[in-house]
Design a protein around this motif. Structure first.
Motif, PDB file in Angstrom:
ATOM      1  N   GLY A 123     -15.286   3.522   9.336  1.00  0.00           N
ATOM      2  CA  GLY A 123     -16.668   3.529   8.866  1.00  0.00           C
ATOM      3  C   GLY A 123     -17.111   4.816   8.217  1.00  0.00           C
ATOM      4  O   GLY A 123     -18.315   5.109   8.169  1.00  0.00           O
ATOM      5  N   ALA A 124     -16.159   5.613   7.709  1.00  0.00           N
ATOM      6  CA  ALA A 124     -16.537   6.848   7.008  1.00  0.00           C
ATOM      7  C   ALA A 124     -17.460   6.518   5.842  1.00  0.00           C
ATOM      8  O   ALA A 124     -17.304   5.493   5.171  1.00  0.00           O
ATOM      9  CB  ALA A 124     -15.287   7.566   6.503  1.00  0.00           C
ATOM     10  N   ASP A 125     -18.435   7.380   5.606  1.00  0.00           N
ATOM     11  CA  ASP A 125     -19.406   7.122   4.537  1.00  0.00           C
ATOM     12  C   ASP A 125     -18.805   7.369   3.162  1.00  0.00           C
ATOM     13  O   ASP A 125     -19.024   6.595   2.233  1.00  0.00           O
ATOM     14  CB  ASP A 125     -20.642   8.001   4.738  1.00  0.00           C
ATOM     15  N   THR A 126     -18.065   8.470   3.023  1.00  0.00           N
ATOM     16  CA  THR A 126     -17.417   8.759   1.752  1.00  0.00           C
ATOM     17  C   THR A 126     -15.962   9.140   2.002  1.00  0.00           C
ATOM     18  O   THR A 126     -15.610   9.664   3.060  1.00  0.00           O
ATOM     19  CB  THR A 126     -18.096   9.912   0.982  1.00  0.00           C
ATOM     20  N   ILE A 127     -15.155   8.841   1.003  1.00  0.00           N
ATOM     21  CA  ILE A 127     -13.743   9.206   1.053  1.00  0.00           C
ATOM     22  C   ILE A 127     -13.428  10.045  -0.169  1.00  0.00           C
ATOM     23  O   ILE A 127     -13.623   9.604  -1.310  1.00  0.00           O
ATOM     24  CB  ILE A 127     -12.849   7.955   1.101  1.00  0.00           C
ATOM     25  N   GLU A 128     -12.982  11.267   0.072  1.00  0.00           N
ATOM     26  CA  GLU A 128     -12.676  12.199  -1.012  1.00  0.00           C
ATOM     27  C   GLU A 128     -11.186  12.126  -1.356  1.00  0.00           C
ATOM     28  O   GLU A 128     -10.340  11.928  -0.488  1.00  0.00           O
ATOM     29  CB  GLU A 128     -13.021  13.643  -0.613  1.00  0.00           C
ATOM     30  N   HIS A 129     -10.896  12.330  -2.616  1.00  0.00           N
ATOM     31  CA  HIS A 129      -9.532  12.372  -3.162  1.00  0.00           C
ATOM     32  C   HIS A 129      -8.956  10.963  -3.307  1.00  0.00           C
ATOM     33  O   HIS A 129      -8.988  10.425  -4.398  1.00  0.00           O
ATOM     34  CB  HIS A 129      -8.610  13.263  -2.326  1.00  0.00           C
ATOM     35  N   ALA A 130      -8.379  10.419  -2.239  1.00  0.00           N
ATOM     36  CA  ALA A 130      -7.800   9.066  -2.299  1.00  0.00           C
ATOM     37  C   ALA A 130      -6.955   8.902  -3.554  1.00  0.00           C
ATOM     38  O   ALA A 130      -7.094   7.941  -4.304  1.00  0.00           O
ATOM     39  CB  ALA A 130      -8.926   8.031  -2.258  1.00  0.00           C
ATOM     40  N   PHE A 131      -6.062   9.856  -3.769  1.00  0.00           N
ATOM     41  CA  PHE A 131      -5.331   9.949  -5.027  1.00  0.00           C
ATOM     42  C   PHE A 131      -4.576   8.681  -5.409  1.00  0.00           C
ATOM     43  O   PHE A 131      -4.567   8.276  -6.559  1.00  0.00           O
ATOM     44  CB  PHE A 131      -4.325  11.109  -4.961  1.00  0.00           C
ATOM     45  N   TRP A 132      -3.917   8.070  -4.426  1.00  0.00           N
ATOM     46  CA  TRP A 132      -2.954   7.009  -4.748  1.00  0.00           C
ATOM     47  C   TRP A 132      -3.398   5.627  -4.308  1.00  0.00           C
ATOM     48  O   TRP A 132      -2.583   4.762  -4.007  1.00  0.00           O
ATOM     49  CB  TRP A 132      -1.603   7.357  -4.108  1.00  0.00           C
ATOM     50  N   CYS A 133      -4.694   5.379  -4.261  1.00  0.00           N
ATOM     51  CA  CYS A 133      -5.197   4.080  -3.800  1.00  0.00           C
ATOM     52  C   CYS A 133      -4.591   2.929  -4.599  1.00  0.00           C
ATOM     53  O   CYS A 133      -4.671   2.899  -5.828  1.00  0.00           O
ATOM     54  CB  CYS A 133      -6.712   4.023  -3.934  1.00  0.00           C
ATOM     55  N   ASP A 134      -4.030   1.964  -3.886  1.00  0.00           N
ATOM     56  CA  ASP A 134      -3.576   0.733  -4.521  1.00  0.00           C
ATOM     57  C   ASP A 134      -4.652  -0.335  -4.335  1.00  0.00           C
ATOM     58  O   ASP A 134      -5.714  -0.078  -3.762  1.00  0.00           O
ATOM     59  CB  ASP A 134      -2.222   0.286  -3.956  1.00  0.00           C
ATOM     60  N   GLN A 135      -4.372  -1.540  -4.807  1.00  0.00           N
ATOM     61  CA  GLN A 135      -5.361  -2.615  -4.760  1.00  0.00           C
ATOM     62  C   GLN A 135      -5.783  -2.927  -3.327  1.00  0.00           C
ATOM     63  O   GLN A 135      -6.970  -3.114  -3.029  1.00  0.00           O
ATOM     64  CB  GLN A 135      -4.797  -3.868  -5.431  1.00  0.00           C
ATOM     65  N   GLU A 136      -4.822  -2.998  -2.430  1.00  0.00           N
ATOM     66  CA  GLU A 136      -5.130  -3.310  -1.039  1.00  0.00           C
ATOM     67  C   GLU A 136      -6.042  -2.256  -0.428  1.00  0.00           C
ATOM     68  O   GLU A 136      -6.999  -2.575   0.297  1.00  0.00           O
ATOM     69  CB  GLU A 136      -3.833  -3.403  -0.238  1.00  0.00           C
ATOM     70  N   THR A 137      -5.771  -0.997  -0.736  1.00  0.00           N
ATOM     71  CA  THR A 137      -6.582   0.087  -0.182  1.00  0.00           C
ATOM     72  C   THR A 137      -7.994   0.062  -0.746  1.00  0.00           C
ATOM     73  O   THR A 137      -8.979   0.243  -0.016  1.00  0.00           O
ATOM     74  CB  THR A 137      -5.923   1.444  -0.481  1.00  0.00           C
TER      75      THR A 137
END
Length: 220
Positions: free
Chosen positions: A65-79
């Motif tokens: 339940g984090a409000d914001t996510i920083e960076h997340a460089f390699w997010c794929d579709q599932e993520t």
């Protein structure tokens, strides 16, 4: 004058077979720990910011339940689906990614556009401090280069910044021109909807109702 003895390279002296990636990205908390951190923070009406580099970390932070996510460089579709499902704000920090990841950076631009297409709220936060102050507008330019319409880029620069800071929980209203919001204003020489480079030519700056720059000249 005496000099200290030269210290051998640590990998040579202490590790015969060093790992290919000596400083890998690892998740620092268990899911249970993240859940408790977020629960306690939200109980105190505090927003939660999660710095995540891997898909696994992003999913765990979103699930907690984090409000914001920083960076997340390699997010794929599932993520990204996890981010959307849990109403997380994404702060992709493209300005520093551009400097770090070379040809792989193209993937991050595509991921940022995909997040916008999924209607995930994103905020322009370039990880300022890892590059010269005053260059953070590069983040907005990269949002635009990713394919996001300029009107949405401007919203990510302003109102979404307030959302990313926790909205009303941050104790301060800013990001839009409304009654009871902070008088934080910038004026440009030209229309950024016509030429995004106009964002680099700030003519007027007001912070908390105090003028700091006028007619392109610092006055405070």
């Amino acid at each position: 004058m005496r000099f200290p003895p030269k210290v051998p390279h640590p990998y040579i002296s202490s590790v015969m077979f060093p790992p290919a990636v000596p400083n890998p990205d690892v998740v620092l908390y268990t899911q249970k720990e993240m859940d408790v951190l977020v629960e306690e923070s939200h109980n105190a009406l505090c927003p939660v910011v999660a710095h995540c580099a891997t898909n696994r970390a992003v999913k765990m932070a979103a699930e907690a339940g984090a409000d914001t996510i920083e960076h997340a460089f390699w997010c794929d579709q599932e993520t990204l689906t996890f981010v959307k499902k849990n109403n997380c704000i994404l702060v992709p920090t493209l300005a520093i990614s551009e400097r770090l990841y070379g040809d792989n950076f193209k993937y991050m631009l595509k991921k940022t556009l995909k997040a916008w297409e999924m209607d995930i709220v994103q905020a322009c936060g370039g990880d300022t401090g890892t590059f010269n102050h005053g260059e953070n507008i590069r983040e907005a330019e990269l949002f635009y280069e990713a394919g996001i319409p300029i009107e949405h880029v401007l919203r990510s620069l302003t109102y979404h910044g307030w959302l990313a800071c926790g909205d009303h929980r941050c104790g301060r209203k800013f990001g839009v021109l409304m009654k009871d919001f902070a008088a934080d204003l910038v004026a440009l020489d030209n229309d950024p909807r016509v030429d995004i480079k106009a964002l680099r030519n700030v003519d007027f700056v007001m912070k908390d109702g105090k003028v700091y720059k006028e007619n392109g000249v610092c006055v405070a």
